[in-house]
Design a protein around this motif. Structure first.
Motif, PDB file in Angstrom:
ATOM      1  N   LEU A 151      -1.361   5.142  23.542  1.00  0.00           N
ATOM      2  CA  LEU A 151      -0.315   4.821  24.519  1.00  0.00           C
ATOM      3  C   LEU A 151       0.940   5.668  24.283  1.00  0.00           C
ATOM      4  O   LEU A 151       1.607   6.074  25.229  1.00  0.00           O
ATOM      5  N   THR A 152       1.239   5.987  23.017  1.00  0.00           N
ATOM      6  CA  THR A 152       2.432   6.790  22.736  1.00  0.00           C
ATOM      7  C   THR A 152       2.287   8.181  23.354  1.00  0.00           C
ATOM      8  O   THR A 152       3.194   8.651  24.060  1.00  0.00           O
ATOM      9  N   PRO A 209      -4.444  -4.551  21.354  1.00  0.00           N
ATOM     10  CA  PRO A 209      -3.305  -5.346  21.823  1.00  0.00           C
ATOM     11  C   PRO A 209      -3.650  -6.146  23.062  1.00  0.00           C
ATOM     12  O   PRO A 209      -4.454  -5.718  23.888  1.00  0.00           O
ATOM     13  N   ARG A 210      -3.014  -7.322  23.192  1.00  0.00           N
ATOM     14  CA  ARG A 210      -3.340  -8.198  24.336  1.00  0.00           C
ATOM     15  C   ARG A 210      -2.125  -8.674  25.102  1.00  0.00           C
ATOM     16  O   ARG A 210      -2.226  -9.028  26.263  1.00  0.00           O
ATOM     17  N   THR A 211      -0.948  -8.757  24.447  1.00  0.00           N
ATOM     18  CA  THR A 211       0.216  -9.268  25.186  1.00  0.00           C
ATOM     19  C   THR A 211       1.438  -8.378  24.970  1.00  0.00           C
ATOM     20  O   THR A 211       1.572  -7.701  23.947  1.00  0.00           O
ATOM     21  N   LEU A 235       3.756  -2.190  21.480  1.00  0.00           N
ATOM     22  CA  LEU A 235       3.520  -1.254  22.584  1.00  0.00           C
ATOM     23  C   LEU A 235       4.846  -0.843  23.212  1.00  0.00           C
ATOM     24  O   LEU A 235       5.006   0.294  23.655  1.00  0.00           O
ATOM     25  N   VAL A 249      -7.514  17.844  16.723  1.00  0.00           N
ATOM     26  CA  VAL A 249      -6.561  18.856  16.247  1.00  0.00           C
ATOM     27  C   VAL A 249      -6.811  19.041  14.761  1.00  0.00           C
ATOM     28  O   VAL A 249      -6.744  18.087  13.984  1.00  0.00           O
ATOM     29  N   GLU A 257      -6.852  15.012  22.555  1.00  0.00           N
ATOM     30  CA  GLU A 257      -7.303  13.724  22.017  1.00  0.00           C
ATOM     31  C   GLU A 257      -8.694  13.916  21.412  1.00  0.00           C
ATOM     32  O   GLU A 257      -9.568  14.504  22.037  1.00  0.00           O
ATOM     33  N   GLN A 258      -8.875  13.384  20.211  1.00  0.00           N
ATOM     34  CA  GLN A 258     -10.164  13.609  19.523  1.00  0.00           C
ATOM     35  C   GLN A 258     -11.323  12.795  20.112  1.00  0.00           C
ATOM     36  O   GLN A 258     -12.458  13.231  20.097  1.00  0.00           O
ATOM     37  N   GLY A 302      -6.315   5.102  22.488  1.00  0.00           N
ATOM     38  CA  GLY A 302      -6.141   4.728  21.076  1.00  0.00           C
ATOM     39  C   GLY A 302      -6.654   3.319  20.841  1.00  0.00           C
ATOM     40  O   GLY A 302      -7.778   2.983  21.214  1.00  0.00           O
ATOM     41  N   TRP A 303      -5.807   2.458  20.286  1.00  0.00           N
ATOM     42  CA  TRP A 303      -6.251   1.097  19.943  1.00  0.00           C
ATOM     43  C   TRP A 303      -6.350   0.178  21.155  1.00  0.00           C
ATOM     44  O   TRP A 303      -6.871  -0.933  21.047  1.00  0.00           O
ATOM     45  N   VAL A 330       5.691  -0.790  15.773  1.00  0.00           N
ATOM     46  CA  VAL A 330       4.278  -0.811  16.140  1.00  0.00           C
ATOM     47  C   VAL A 330       4.004  -1.463  17.494  1.00  0.00           C
ATOM     48  O   VAL A 330       2.891  -1.363  18.010  1.00  0.00           O
ATOM     49  N   ALA A 371       3.497   4.798  16.454  1.00  0.00           N
ATOM     50  CA  ALA A 371       3.614   3.524  15.760  1.00  0.00           C
ATOM     51  C   ALA A 371       4.105   3.683  14.317  1.00  0.00           C
ATOM     52  O   ALA A 371       4.741   2.780  13.774  1.00  0.00           O
TER      53      ALA A 371
HETATM   54  C1  LIG Z   1      -5.924  -5.318  16.663  1.00  0.00           C
HETATM   55  C2  LIG Z   1      -4.539  -4.931  17.148  1.00  0.00           C
HETATM   56  C3  LIG Z   1      -3.818  -5.825  17.930  1.00  0.00           C
HETATM   57  C4  LIG Z   1      -2.546  -5.468  18.390  1.00  0.00           C
HETATM   58  N1  LIG Z   1      -1.873  -6.339  19.207  1.00  0.00           N
HETATM   59  C5  LIG Z   1      -0.699  -5.960  19.783  1.00  0.00           C
HETATM   60  C6  LIG Z   1      -0.089  -6.742  20.798  1.00  0.00           C
HETATM   61  O1  LIG Z   1      -0.622  -7.793  21.199  1.00  0.00           O
HETATM   62  N2  LIG Z   1       1.090  -6.309  21.330  1.00  0.00           N
HETATM   63  C7  LIG Z   1       1.677  -5.145  20.934  1.00  0.00           C
HETATM   64  O2  LIG Z   1       2.772  -4.796  21.439  1.00  0.00           O
HETATM   65  N3  LIG Z   1       1.096  -4.339  19.995  1.00  0.00           N
HETATM   66  C8  LIG Z   1      -0.079  -4.709  19.428  1.00  0.00           C
HETATM   67  N4  LIG Z   1      -0.702  -3.892  18.517  1.00  0.00           N
HETATM   68  C9  LIG Z   1      -0.052  -2.620  18.110  1.00  0.00           C
HETATM   69  C10 LIG Z   1      -0.300  -1.485  19.114  1.00  0.00           C
HETATM   70  O3  LIG Z   1      -1.532  -1.660  19.757  1.00  0.00           O
HETATM   71  C11 LIG Z   1      -0.322  -0.110  18.417  1.00  0.00           C
HETATM   72  O4  LIG Z   1       0.814   0.021  17.584  1.00  0.00           O
HETATM   73  C12 LIG Z   1      -0.319   1.011  19.452  1.00  0.00           C
HETATM   74  O5  LIG Z   1      -1.438   0.894  20.305  1.00  0.00           O
HETATM   75  C13 LIG Z   1      -0.314   2.377  18.745  1.00  0.00           C
HETATM   76  O6  LIG Z   1      -0.345   3.395  19.732  1.00  0.00           O
HETATM   77  P1  LIG Z   1      -0.218   4.931  19.314  1.00  0.00           P
HETATM   78  O7  LIG Z   1      -0.466   5.728  20.533  1.00  0.00           O
HETATM   79  O8  LIG Z   1       1.059   5.174  18.584  1.00  0.00           O
HETATM   80  O9  LIG Z   1      -1.372   5.147  18.234  1.00  0.00           O
HETATM   81  P2  LIG Z   1      -2.962   5.149  18.422  1.00  0.00           P
HETATM   82  O10 LIG Z   1      -3.369   4.117  19.392  1.00  0.00           O
HETATM   83  O11 LIG Z   1      -3.493   5.104  17.033  1.00  0.00           O
HETATM   84  O12 LIG Z   1      -3.251   6.584  19.067  1.00  0.00           O
HETATM   85  C14 LIG Z   1      -3.385   7.769  18.300  1.00  0.00           C
HETATM   86  C15 LIG Z   1      -4.394   8.635  19.000  1.00  0.00           C
HETATM   87  O13 LIG Z   1      -4.529   9.859  18.261  1.00  0.00           O
HETATM   88  C16 LIG Z   1      -5.884  10.214  18.248  1.00  0.00           C
HETATM   89  N5  LIG Z   1      -6.109  11.129  17.118  1.00  0.00           N
HETATM   90  C17 LIG Z   1      -6.123  10.826  15.793  1.00  0.00           C
HETATM   91  N6  LIG Z   1      -6.340  11.957  15.061  1.00  0.00           N
HETATM   92  C18 LIG Z   1      -6.453  12.971  15.944  1.00  0.00           C
HETATM   93  C19 LIG Z   1      -6.644  14.370  15.809  1.00  0.00           C
HETATM   94  N7  LIG Z   1      -6.754  14.977  14.613  1.00  0.00           N
HETATM   95  N8  LIG Z   1      -6.719  15.135  16.940  1.00  0.00           N
HETATM   96  C20 LIG Z   1      -6.589  14.569  18.186  1.00  0.00           C
HETATM   97  N9  LIG Z   1      -6.385  13.241  18.361  1.00  0.00           N
HETATM   98  C21 LIG Z   1      -6.313  12.462  17.259  1.00  0.00           C
HETATM   99  C22 LIG Z   1      -6.618   8.897  18.109  1.00  0.00           C
HETATM  100  O14 LIG Z   1      -7.969   8.997  18.499  1.00  0.00           O
HETATM  101  C23 LIG Z   1      -5.793   8.008  19.035  1.00  0.00           C
HETATM  102  O15 LIG Z   1      -6.276   8.024  20.364  1.00  0.00           O
HETATM  103  C24 LIG Z   1      -1.979  -4.208  18.045  1.00  0.00           C
HETATM  104  C25 LIG Z   1      -2.717  -3.314  17.252  1.00  0.00           C
HETATM  105  C26 LIG Z   1      -3.984  -3.648  16.826  1.00  0.00           C
HETATM  106  C27 LIG Z   1      -4.776  -2.651  16.027  1.00  0.00           C
END
Ligand SMILES: Cc1cc2nc3c(=O)[nH]c(=O)nc-3n(C[C@H](O)[C@H](O)[C@H](O)COP(=O)(O)OP(=O)(O)OC[C@H]3O[C@@H](n4cnc5c(N)ncnc54)[C@H](O)[C@@H]3O)c2cc1C
Length: 501
Positions: A12-13, A66-68, A485, A270, A34-35, A41-42, A483, A478
């Motif tokens: 999402l970031t 994430p759900r809410t 969303l 990457v 994106e890999q 992502g999550w 952390v 994150a």
């Molecule tokens: C089980 C769970 C429940 C959660 N519940 C909530 C909630 O209810 N509400 C809330 O606000 N937050 C919640 N969170 C937190 C939130 O979901 C995460 O902090 C957020 O999704 C992180 O997003 P991001 O894009 O920073 O990281 P990520 O989602 O980790 O994205 C990173 C991306 O980089 C990619 N990547 C990694 N290495 C490489 C590479 N070398 N080359 C290319 N791509 C690569 C990965 O595949 C991934 O797609 C929850 C998290 C989890 C795990």
């Protein structure tokens, strides 16, 4: 001249970063790497078909990540408005039992304790002894922040102000629910800045500081395009989307793909990010692509970024300073048995604090359970599916080291039955067999900002602005700011703010 920006990581970031960058720099070409084969992502929502023994069937929406969302996250509200997702929103009103009722499950006991949701409920047992005296005494305790400290763990902060048992019961449970981490390792200043500043504002008392009118620790940026979405969020505790959290990912992907200057490459890991001998940024991928963008936004986990940047002179400080938590998510759908009481009390769900003796391999390893049917049943089809099915999600892991026996479905269901039993009953209640269950093991999915994180991130930012990077690389996600969303989208919105093109 057309500038080229590369965004690394399609969670999402990264997605919100390319969306906002393409609005800020309409002339720039932007590549997202994106890999995995898909984005998000999550974030991952899935609809499953279920049927009970009486022939009732439904399509249940399950989230493995994430759900809410919280309605105070303006960045998410803005994205929801700009992507036209207003009609897909489902809300949990603050007056509903899903918003008002939250529970604690005390390790090694049966049943749930209701957390207070009103002044009156604080006065009834057992909160009258577990919570009230600590909160009333806190403003009377002398200021006790050690001189010169700039951060500490949440556990140490709460122990200083409220005592060790309060810190363990309430602080550790809260941290299990948000970070799946040990509150003794989590930075209070990074994770709960409003508590840290309340103590300063209240002349040493957090409670006094929270009660005093004062400036919010959240920067008032005020540059969000919100339409009328904030009106819709009045009286809302949390919200999501009818088709789950993936709604926002799908809408972002669709919107950015409409821009011919945006290229999304999935399945491209990457492998390196460097400044080459000609002082150009250079990215190499597993698909043998070599890119020389003018600017890069990394939305990768910090450990991954560290691994792809060669050592000195381009190396960056503190990328591996924080640990991460792994979480096992168990989605469960139970049949509603006619004539039997509901499986759980109405409410958001329950959290389990750190056991009195600390984390041990013999503990069940459960962090908490969300009663999804209470807040998210509007996602299920047909309407009214909650009359026949109950969905829940259990979270395990974090500070516990799990083995396959911890996460076997029979073990998990045995503990759930004990949690949902009457505390006074002689034996735990029998749960019906679930009509559906699925287990996801998420490795290193949530970073734990440890004490000193805020200062370390300031040093990282200084290193990015100087040296070979000269402000051409931004590091977000994150692992940097927060952390939730909302934090992730906020950091995507701010990416590239200092670049001039
Ligand atoms: C089980 C769970 C429940 C959660 N519940 C909530 C909630 O209810 N509400 C809330 O606000 N937050 C919640 N969170 C937190 C939130 O979901 C995460 O902090 C957020 O999704 C992180 O997003 P991001 O894009 O920073 O990281 P990520 O989602 O980790 O994205 C990173 C991306 O980089 C990619 N990547 C990694 N290495 C490489 C590479 N070398 N080359 C290319 N791509 C690569 C990965 O595949 C991934 O797609 C929850 C998290 C989890 C795990």
């Amino acid at each position: 001249m057309n500038r080229h920006i590369a965004v690394l990581g399609g969670g999402l970031t990264g997605l919100s970063s390319i969306y906002h960058l393409s609005r800020r720099f309409p002339g720039a070409s932007i590549t997202l790497l994106e890999q995995k084969p898909s984005l998000g992502g999550w974030v991952s929502s899935e609809r499953v078909q279920v049927r009970d023994a009486n022939g009732n069937s439904a399509e249940i929406l399950l989230e493995s990540g994430p759900r809410t969302l919280r309605p105070n996250a303006e960045s998410i509200l803005e994205l929801t408005h700009l992507l036209g997702l207003k009609d897909s929103i489902i809300t949990t009103p603050t007056t509903s039992s899903a918003a008002k009722n939250r529970y604690l499950q005390i390790p090694e006991t049966h049943g749930l304790l209701t957390l207070p949701n009103s002044v009156l409920s604080v006065l009834s047992p057992p909160m009258r002894t577990l919570l009230l005296p600590h909160v009333l005494k806190e403003p009377l305790r002398r200021a006790n922040r050690p001189k010169g400290i700039t951060d500490e763990s949440l556990d140490s902060f709460m122990t200083r102000r409220f005592g060790a048992s309060f810190a363990r019961l309430f602080g550790s449970a809260l941290v299990h629910g948000i970070y799946a981490a040990d509150s003794r390792k989590l930075s209070v200043r990074a994770a709960f800045p409003s508590l840290w500043t309340a103590e300063e504002r209240g002349w040493g008392s957090m409670v006094r500081g929270l009660l005093m009118p004062g400036k919010s620790s959240k920067p008032q940026l005020g540059d969000y395009e919100l339409g009328d979405i904030q009106d819709m969020m009045k009286g809302v505790s949390v919200f999501s989307f009818r088709d789950g959290m993936s709604t926002i990912i799908n809408a972002l992907e669709e919107r950015v793909k409409q821009n011919p200057a945006v290229r999304i490459v999935c399945g491209a890991t990457v492998e390196s990010l460097n400044v080459n001998d000609e002082n150009c940024l250079e990215i190499r991928t597993s698909t043998s692509e070599v890119l020389h963008p003018d600017y890069v936004v990394s939305a990768l986990p910090l450990q991954t970024l560290d691994a792809i940047i060669p050592s000195s002179p381009a190396s960056l400080p503190h990328l591996t300073a924080n640990p991460t938590s792994s979480v096992t998510v168990v989605n469960l759908v139970f049949p509603r048995v006619p004539g039997q009481p509901p499986l759980h009390p109405a409410g958001f769900g329950y959290l389990i604090p750190r056991p009195f003796a600390g984390y041990s391999p013999s503990d069940p390893g459960i962090l908490g359970t969300v009663f999804d049917s209470c807040s998210l049943s509007a996602q299920d089809r047909p309407a009214g599916a909650a009359a026949h099915f109950t969905k829940m999600t259990m979270m395990l892991g974090g500070p516990y080291s799990l083995t396959p026996s911890h996460t076997s479905i029979n073990t998990v269901l045995k503990h759930l039955a004990s949690h949902l039993s009457d505390p006074d009953a002689e034996s735990p209640r029998q749960l019906p067999d679930p009509v559906f269950h699925r287990t996801h093991h998420h490795k290193s999915c949530i970073p734990t900002p440890t004490p000193g994180h805020v200062d370390r991130m300031a040093e990282l930012s200084a290193a990015l602005n100087a040296g070979p990077w000269k402000g051409r690389l931004e590091v977000i996600g994150a692992g940097v700011r927060g952390v939730s969303l909302g934090d992730c989208v906020e950091s995507g919105k701010r990416s590239g703010e200092r670049w001039s093109m």
